[in-house]
Design a protein around this motif. Structure first.
Motif, mmCIF file in Angstrom:
data_model
loop_
_atom_site.group_PDB
_atom_site.id
_atom_site.type_symbol
_atom_site.label_atom_id
_atom_site.label_comp_id
_atom_site.label_asym_id
_atom_site.label_seq_id
_atom_site.Cartn_x
_atom_site.Cartn_y
_atom_site.Cartn_z
ATOM 1 N N PRO A 11 0.800 -1.152 -0.133
ATOM 2 C CA PRO A 11 0.296 -0.218 -0.094
ATOM 3 C C PRO A 11 0.886 1.206 0.055
ATOM 4 O O PRO A 11 1.806 1.307 0.811
ATOM 5 C CB PRO A 11 -0.935 -0.050 1.314
ATOM 6 N N GLU A 12 0.427 2.045 -0.846
ATOM 7 C CA GLU A 12 1.373 3.566 -0.816
ATOM 8 C C GLU A 12 0.921 4.399 -0.076
ATOM 9 O O GLU A 12 -0.341 4.347 0.263
ATOM 10 C CB GLU A 12 1.306 3.975 -2.620
ATOM 11 N N VAL A 68 -3.678 1.500 7.128
ATOM 12 C CA VAL A 68 -2.841 2.143 6.390
ATOM 13 C C VAL A 68 -3.042 3.719 6.522
ATOM 14 O O VAL A 68 -4.115 4.332 6.472
ATOM 15 C CB VAL A 68 -3.007 1.897 4.917
ATOM 16 N N VAL A 69 -1.902 4.122 7.134
ATOM 17 C CA VAL A 69 -1.960 5.851 7.589
ATOM 18 C C VAL A 69 -1.633 6.508 6.491
ATOM 19 O O VAL A 69 -0.455 6.313 5.897
ATOM 20 C CB VAL A 69 -0.938 5.835 8.858
ATOM 21 N N LEU A 70 -2.533 7.252 5.900
ATOM 22 C CA LEU A 70 -2.484 8.222 4.806
ATOM 23 C C LEU A 70 -1.611 9.252 5.071
ATOM 24 O O LEU A 70 -2.004 10.396 5.954
ATOM 25 C CB LEU A 70 -3.705 8.454 4.049
ATOM 26 N N LYS A 87 -3.342 2.765 -2.082
ATOM 27 C CA LYS A 87 -3.591 1.864 -3.288
ATOM 28 C C LYS A 87 -2.565 0.641 -3.027
ATOM 29 O O LYS A 87 -1.411 1.121 -2.653
ATOM 30 C CB LYS A 87 -3.480 2.454 -4.477
ATOM 31 N N GLY A 88 -3.163 -0.605 -3.383
ATOM 32 C CA GLY A 88 -2.108 -1.744 -3.397
ATOM 33 C C GLY A 88 -2.506 -2.752 -2.717
ATOM 34 O O GLY A 88 -4.028 -2.999 -2.522
ATOM 35 N N ILE A 89 -1.720 -3.728 -2.367
ATOM 36 C CA ILE A 89 -2.184 -5.072 -1.446
ATOM 37 C C ILE A 89 -1.946 -4.995 0.045
ATOM 38 O O ILE A 89 -0.618 -4.666 0.308
ATOM 39 C CB ILE A 89 -1.540 -6.127 -2.170
#
Length: 177
Positions: free
Chosen positions: A154-155, A169-171, A160-162
């Motif tokens: 995950p980016e 996931v901390v954006l 986005k990602g697996i």
């Protein structure tokens, strides 16, 4: 002695534990697993319980007794119930498709990514964006799931990602002018 190492491993009905030389083999409904017994521990099977004890009073033998007990508990749990790891695909056009022992991924590259599954591991895709990795060996299930995730982790800007199903996931905030 370690607290974990003192607890006996209970063997459920239908699971067979055998010790031959320095090898322990656990057989059950989901297959058979075997592991070499560390020389710093002794393993005894009596009835429906497996007991692990250190050979001497060193800190290394004490630590290894707890480790060996946890590994044996995972082996017993794996051949009776099994382990699974769930992954999610997040992104527009990201798809997964299980074809026998292969996992076909479309994850934003110009080509599809194909991952071959090792022996004893089954992969299913309940939906196009979910991947379920199952098997009896906990270490192999976790390793295969980590390899699948490594294709597109995950980016941090859009997420986005697996990712694992339980992963948060901390954006990051985008750059301001």
């Amino acid at each position: 002695m370690s607290r974990v190492g003192k607890l006996p491993v209970s063997v459920p009905q239908g699971v067979d534990v055998k010790i031959v030389d320095d090898q322990i083999t656990v057989k059950g409904a989901n297959g058979s697993l075997s592991r070499v017994i560390n020389p710093l521990v002794t393993v005894q099977v009596d009835g429906g319980k497996v007991q692990v004890a250190p050979v001497n009073e060193t800190a290394e033998a004490d630590a290894m007794s707890g480790t060996m007990r946890a590994l044996l508990a995972n082996m017993v749990n794996g051949v009776s119930k099994g382990f699974e790891r769930k992954l999610n695909l997040v992104g527009v056009g990201f798809r997964a498709q299980a074809q026998g022992q292969k996992l076909n991924l479309q994850i934003g590259f110009s080509h599809p990514v194909v991952k071959e599954m090792p022996a004893g591991i089954t992969v299913t895709t309940p939906t196009q964006t979910e991947i379920l990795v199952k098997g009896a060996d906990r270490q192999v299930v976790g390793q295969v799931a980590a390899e699948i995730r490594a294709f597109r982790p995950p980016e941090p800007y859009k997420g986005k990602g697996i990712r694992y199903a339980d992963e948060r996931v901390v954006l990051k905030e985008t750059k301001k002018k």
